[in-house]
Design an enzyme around this catalytic site. Structure first.
Site, PDB file in Angstrom:
ATOM      1  N   SER A 123      18.625  26.174  -8.240  1.00  0.00           N
ATOM      2  CA  SER A 123      19.752  26.844  -7.582  1.00  0.00           C
ATOM      3  C   SER A 123      19.729  26.536  -6.103  1.00  0.00           C
ATOM      4  CB  SER A 123      19.645  28.360  -7.736  1.00  0.00           C
ATOM      5  OG  SER A 123      19.657  28.734  -9.080  1.00  0.00           O
ATOM      6  N   LYS A 127      25.212  38.941  -9.866  1.00  0.00           N
ATOM      7  CA  LYS A 127      24.330  38.579  -8.749  1.00  0.00           C
ATOM      8  C   LYS A 127      24.941  39.156  -7.481  1.00  0.00           C
ATOM      9  CE  LYS A 127      21.140  35.248  -9.982  1.00  0.00           C
ATOM     10  NZ  LYS A 127      19.960  34.670  -9.346  1.00  0.00           N
ATOM     11  N   ARG A 162      18.491  33.341 -19.601  1.00  0.00           N
ATOM     12  CA  ARG A 162      18.033  34.057 -18.408  1.00  0.00           C
ATOM     13  C   ARG A 162      17.753  35.494 -18.791  1.00  0.00           C
ATOM     14  NH1 ARG A 162      21.677  33.833 -13.048  1.00  0.00           N
ATOM     15  NH2 ARG A 162      22.989  35.289 -14.172  1.00  0.00           N
TER      16      ARG A 162
END
Lengths: 210, 210
Positions: B110, B139, B41
């Site tokens: 997700s 996050k 990521r």
């Protein structure tokens, strides 16, 4: 088969500086003013936003029969069935892009000097964006390309060339006789209230020198 | 054919908080500690940097025979021949991704609630990442998923499920009996000096409850 492209006036979008209420409105007005090619460039939005915007712009460009190029994101170019992709020196390498996108699509490459231009031509680019020709607010870190370098590139490269970076009504006439195929424009069209008129004026200024 | 995947311990990389000198070093140590799946990521780098990093990580995962998933960028997943792509709710829609990537690749999605999970299953996802289960630094804007919601998702969804968001040695045992197939971990592995030991401990904590 690859689409035949008229590179005369190439709008590169920038949502952050546009005057128009929506990107599709900007693109429609720009095409009505004479833009012959559209590049959707979007650096700050999510992939979903970019994709949805590209779908909306794709509708406008299809209706008005103008090719659409997507900046950097090969996946989004494929997802919206764009006519091609434009990559910079910090994007995916041209051979990786060609493997993904195939031979029916256009690949444009940004080059600021002769060495980058030759690499891109060898790599199979369909056109080159040369610049930045002048310092701009939209690309503050851009390496400037001199007119001497542009001339060397024109002599060495058989692909269509567009110049980009600070192209506006003052600078457009400087490219008369340079042998470039078109002007790529961001703010001198996108940031104007009269997008259509701005595009028309730039196109006339460029074509006058042909 | 799609690779068979063991979802037990899924490392999701984050360059910004990693302790290891390189991303390939992090991935190698994590796999040696027992990670069964790797997701690369990368939100802040250029496409070229992401691509080059993915090529280097691909080498490590190939050598150690562990599948590699690329976050968001379908084009980069294809360019490095990754095993699949992981998309969030703000990335390309799952049907667009499937059209580009084909049926031999994994698509993970997700989902923070039952409705998103059902949509992803209907859309053809191969596994789901459920969360964020706990608030995290990586996050900050994530919607939290309750254990009640997780249970509803597990009952409704037949796909493999991994939980993500604040999974560490304290929270890992809370998923005993939850029916999830694995733990997706960012900082509790990536930010540790002893990546290998951290992975080993988490895997043991999770497997103890099986």
């Amino acid at each position: 088969m690859k689409p035949k492209i008229d590179y005369t006036l190439y709008l590169v979008t920038d949502r952050n500086l546009m005057f128009s209420p929506t990107i599709e409105d900007l693109v429609e007005q720009a095409i009505k003013g004479g833009c012959t090619l559209i590049q959707l460039r979007e650096k700050d939005s999510s992939s979903l936003e970019f994709y949805e915007m590209a779908l909306r712009v794709r509708e406008v460009t299809n209706q008005l029969d103008i090719p659409l190029i997507i900046n950097d994101r090969v996946d989004i170019a494929i997802a919206v069935n764009a006519d091609g992709v434009h990559i910079g020196q910090n994007d995916l390498p041209i051979d990786a892009v060609r493997n993904i996108i195939g031979y029916d699509k256009i690949i444009g490459v940004s080059a600021s000097n002769l060495s980058e231009a030759l690499n891109a031509q060898r790599g199979g680019a369909d056109y080159l964006g040369i610049g930045a020709m002048f310092a701009t607010d939209t690309k503050s870190d851009a390496n400037l390309t001199s007119f001497d370098e542009l001339q060397k590139i024109r002599e060495a490269i058989s692909l269509p060339l567009v110049v980009i970076g600070g192209i506006n009504r003052t600078t457009a006439p400087l490219f008369h006789g340079s042998g470039v195929d078109g002007l790529a424009v961001v703010s001198a069209i996108a940031a104007r209230e009269d997008v259509c008129g701005a595009a028309r004026e730039l196109k006339q200024l460029f074509l006058k020198g042909r």
